[in-house]
Design a protein around this motif. Sequence first.
Motif, short mmCIF file in Angstrom:
data_model
loop_
_atom_site.label_atom_id
_atom_site.label_comp_id
_atom_site.label_asym_id
_atom_site.label_seq_id
_atom_site.Cartn_x
_atom_site.Cartn_y
_atom_site.Cartn_z
N VAL A 169 62.34 13.49 15.01
CA VAL A 169 61.05 13.61 14.32
C VAL A 169 60.31 12.28 14.45
O VAL A 169 60.86 11.23 14.12
CB VAL A 169 61.25 13.96 12.83
N PHE A 170 59.07 12.32 14.92
CA PHE A 170 58.33 11.08 15.14
C PHE A 170 56.83 11.36 15.10
O PHE A 170 56.40 12.52 14.99
CB PHE A 170 58.72 10.45 16.48
N ALA A 171 56.04 10.29 15.19
CA ALA A 171 54.58 10.41 15.23
C ALA A 171 54.08 9.43 16.28
O ALA A 171 53.88 8.25 16.02
CB ALA A 171 53.96 10.11 13.87
N MET A 172 53.91 9.94 17.51
CA MET A 172 53.48 9.12 18.63
C MET A 172 52.26 9.74 19.30
O MET A 172 52.14 10.97 19.34
CB MET A 172 54.61 8.98 19.66
N GLU A 173 51.38 8.90 19.83
CA GLU A 173 50.14 9.40 20.42
C GLU A 173 50.39 10.37 21.56
O GLU A 173 49.63 11.31 21.77
CB GLU A 173 49.27 8.23 20.88
N SER A 174 51.47 10.15 22.31
CA SER A 174 51.78 11.05 23.41
C SER A 174 53.28 11.10 23.64
O SER A 174 54.01 10.17 23.30
CB SER A 174 51.06 10.61 24.69
N MET A 175 53.73 12.22 24.23
CA MET A 175 55.12 12.39 24.62
C MET A 175 55.20 12.35 26.14
O MET A 175 54.27 12.78 26.81
CB MET A 175 55.66 13.73 24.10
N ASP A 176 56.33 11.86 26.68
CA ASP A 176 56.49 11.87 28.13
C ASP A 176 57.84 12.48 28.49
O ASP A 176 58.67 12.78 27.63
CB ASP A 176 56.34 10.46 28.72
N LYS A 177 58.05 12.65 29.80
CA LYS A 177 59.28 13.29 30.27
C LYS A 177 60.52 12.48 29.94
O LYS A 177 61.61 13.02 29.78
CB LYS A 177 59.19 13.52 31.78
N ILE A 178 60.36 11.16 29.84
CA ILE A 178 61.50 10.30 29.54
C ILE A 178 62.11 10.67 28.19
O ILE A 178 63.34 10.62 28.02
CB ILE A 178 61.07 8.81 29.53
N MET A 179 61.27 11.06 27.24
CA MET A 179 61.79 11.41 25.92
C MET A 179 62.73 12.63 26.01
O MET A 179 63.74 12.69 25.31
CB MET A 179 60.63 11.69 24.95
N GLY A 180 62.38 13.59 26.86
CA GLY A 180 63.26 14.73 27.06
C GLY A 180 64.58 14.33 27.70
O GLY A 180 65.64 14.84 27.34
N ILE A 181 64.52 13.39 28.66
CA ILE A 181 65.74 12.92 29.32
C ILE A 181 66.62 12.17 28.33
O ILE A 181 67.84 12.34 28.30
CB ILE A 181 65.37 12.01 30.52
N VAL A 182 65.98 11.33 27.49
CA VAL A 182 66.75 10.61 26.46
C VAL A 182 67.40 11.59 25.50
O VAL A 182 68.57 11.44 25.13
CB VAL A 182 65.83 9.62 25.71
N MET A 183 66.66 12.63 25.10
CA MET A 183 67.23 13.64 24.21
C MET A 183 68.45 14.30 24.84
O MET A 183 69.49 14.48 24.18
CB MET A 183 66.18 14.67 23.85
#
Length: 263
Positions: A221-235
């Motif tokens: 759960v977060f509040a960021m201006e944008s999401m990128d593909k790296i976040m999915g890889i980290v998950m």
Amino acid sequence: MSDLLHKELSFIVRGILIDVYNKLGPKLPEKFYQQAVSYGLREQGIISESEKQFYVLYRDTPAGIFYVDHWLENGKIILEFKVAPNIMPIHQAQTISYLKLTDADLGIIVNFGTHSLQDKRLPNFIRNKKVNFKWQPKTPTVNTLYPALLDSLFQALYRVHFVLGIGFIHRVYRQAVMIELQSQSIGYEYIRKINLFYKTHCVGQQKVQMIRVENKILLAVFAMESMDKIMGIVMKTRMKHLGMKVGMLANFYGEQLVIETVY
């Protein structure tokens, strides 16, 4: 204009804001405008408090704190400062969230980032307006893992977004989500850190601040201006470390809640 809310006070405040803009110019850090406006308000005898702190309550439980830039005359007006190319819808939505939680009469967004001072008035029109949260269960796709739990989790996340609105930091939304999960009797564990391994060797600890729901779904759960593909890889990497098959990224930054499911 005779029915303008707090007309006389607003007129004086706007004069101070224009004078600050004219003296300092545009595109400085917000803190300089805040301090200058504080001096101007004090000279005019207007009671104000800079960076006033409020508690965020979710289901009558503290979920964190937030600050309004200026709190005038015990809540007659709140000022929110921006240094941006324009006053955007997200700035308005944020100020409405603050009006709802502080019960102030009027919010004024002030933008020092353009060729002339911008300001927008937002009366607290939601004070006596009660809207109930409604949820339409989602239809699971074929082979969806944990469909009932996923639907309950979607419902919890959307309810938090509906109740709080936007403009808060990560941990406020994270805490509110955990309060909502508890209210729905959904089991969860808050994971602050995990050990990282290469083969059988522990190479250190990593701060993750994720929620493991019913030992089945890993939630960020977060509040960021944008999401990128790296976040999915980290998950996906975190899911492997914790032996989880489903992950969810929930971004509370914008006017629309953005949720991405990771398998």
